[in-house]
Write an enzyme that holds these catalytic residues in place. Sequence first.
Site, short mmCIF file in Angstrom:
data_model
loop_
_atom_site.label_atom_id
_atom_site.label_comp_id
_atom_site.label_asym_id
_atom_site.label_seq_id
_atom_site.Cartn_x
_atom_site.Cartn_y
_atom_site.Cartn_z
N ASP A 159 73.66 84.33 -6.92
CA ASP A 159 74.96 84.66 -7.30
C ASP A 159 74.91 86.33 -6.68
OD1 ASP A 159 73.92 86.14 -9.14
OD2 ASP A 159 75.31 85.29 -10.72
N CYS B 92 69.60 84.54 -9.98
CA CYS B 92 70.86 85.01 -10.25
C CYS B 92 70.28 86.46 -11.21
CB CYS B 92 71.90 84.22 -11.38
SG CYS B 92 71.20 83.71 -12.87
N THR C 290 69.52 87.07 -14.30
CA THR C 290 68.35 86.86 -15.04
C THR C 290 67.90 85.42 -14.47
OG1 THR C 290 70.03 85.48 -16.52
CG2 THR C 290 69.55 87.96 -17.23
N HIS D 142 52.42 71.30 -15.53
CA HIS D 142 52.85 70.65 -16.66
C HIS D 142 54.20 69.86 -16.63
CE1 HIS D 142 49.86 72.69 -19.83
NE2 HIS D 142 49.18 72.36 -18.43
N ASN D 143 55.08 70.65 -15.89
CA ASN D 143 56.67 70.22 -16.18
C ASN D 143 56.96 69.44 -14.97
OD1 ASN D 143 56.50 72.99 -17.60
ND2 ASN D 143 56.93 71.61 -18.73
N HIS E 264 50.67 64.80 -18.94
CA HIS E 264 51.75 65.23 -18.88
C HIS E 264 53.00 64.43 -18.20
CE1 HIS E 264 50.04 69.15 -19.52
NE2 HIS E 264 49.37 69.09 -18.61
C1 RB5 Z 1 76.33 87.95 -13.56
O1 RB5 Z 1 76.80 89.46 -14.03
C2 RB5 Z 1 75.16 87.37 -14.37
O2 RB5 Z 1 75.69 87.19 -15.50
C3 RB5 Z 1 74.37 86.25 -13.63
O3 RB5 Z 1 74.06 86.81 -12.49
C4 RB5 Z 1 73.30 85.68 -14.62
O4 RB5 Z 1 72.40 86.64 -15.01
C5 RB5 Z 1 73.74 84.69 -15.36
O5 RB5 Z 1 73.08 84.08 -16.07
#
Ligand code: RB5
Length: 159
Positions: free
Chosen positions: A8, A65, A67, A98-99, A133
């Site tokens: 994103d 994204c 996070t 493992h996953n 696993h």
């Molecule tokens: C966008 O601002 C943010 O929420 C997105 O990039 C992400 O971190 C969501 O999990």
Amino acid sequence: MRIAIGSDHGGFDQKEPLAAYARSLGHEVIDMGPATGGRCDYPDYADKVARYVAAGKADRGILICGTGIGMAITADKVPGIRAAVIQTPQFAQLFREHNDGNVLCISGRFTELDVNKEIVRIFLTQEWEGGRHAVRVEKAMRENDPDFHGVGEDFQAEN
Ligand code: RB5
């Protein structure tokens, strides 16, 4: 391998450098967008990449994204996908070992590009260990089966 990548706006700046890095390692990389860094909704790109992987059109997926969290929440809901937010190379190794993780979700805002490159390298090279696993991964994937109704309240862990 054939890799699908998406982001994103929070992960957009790292998408192309990471795609180029994966190509430099010899992988075919399909960029599933977005084409520009304007605000967009991570579930749209997580869905696109995850379904592409689940359909067998790519071997692995990479989602970036802010996070990595929203990408992982969304991608994991697609049957056949094992997605997780990975912040360190060691977790990348264990995610594969493992996953048998097939969709890597990383942060474009809190993890440096060089660290994400190393995470991507490990994600694309580390083999799954299988063995002990295998049964756990199989159990995790039961959650995708509409005929599986849970282990039940009487379930007692053996260890
Ligand atoms: C966008 O601002 C943010 O929420 C997105 O990039 C992400 O971190 C969501 O999990």
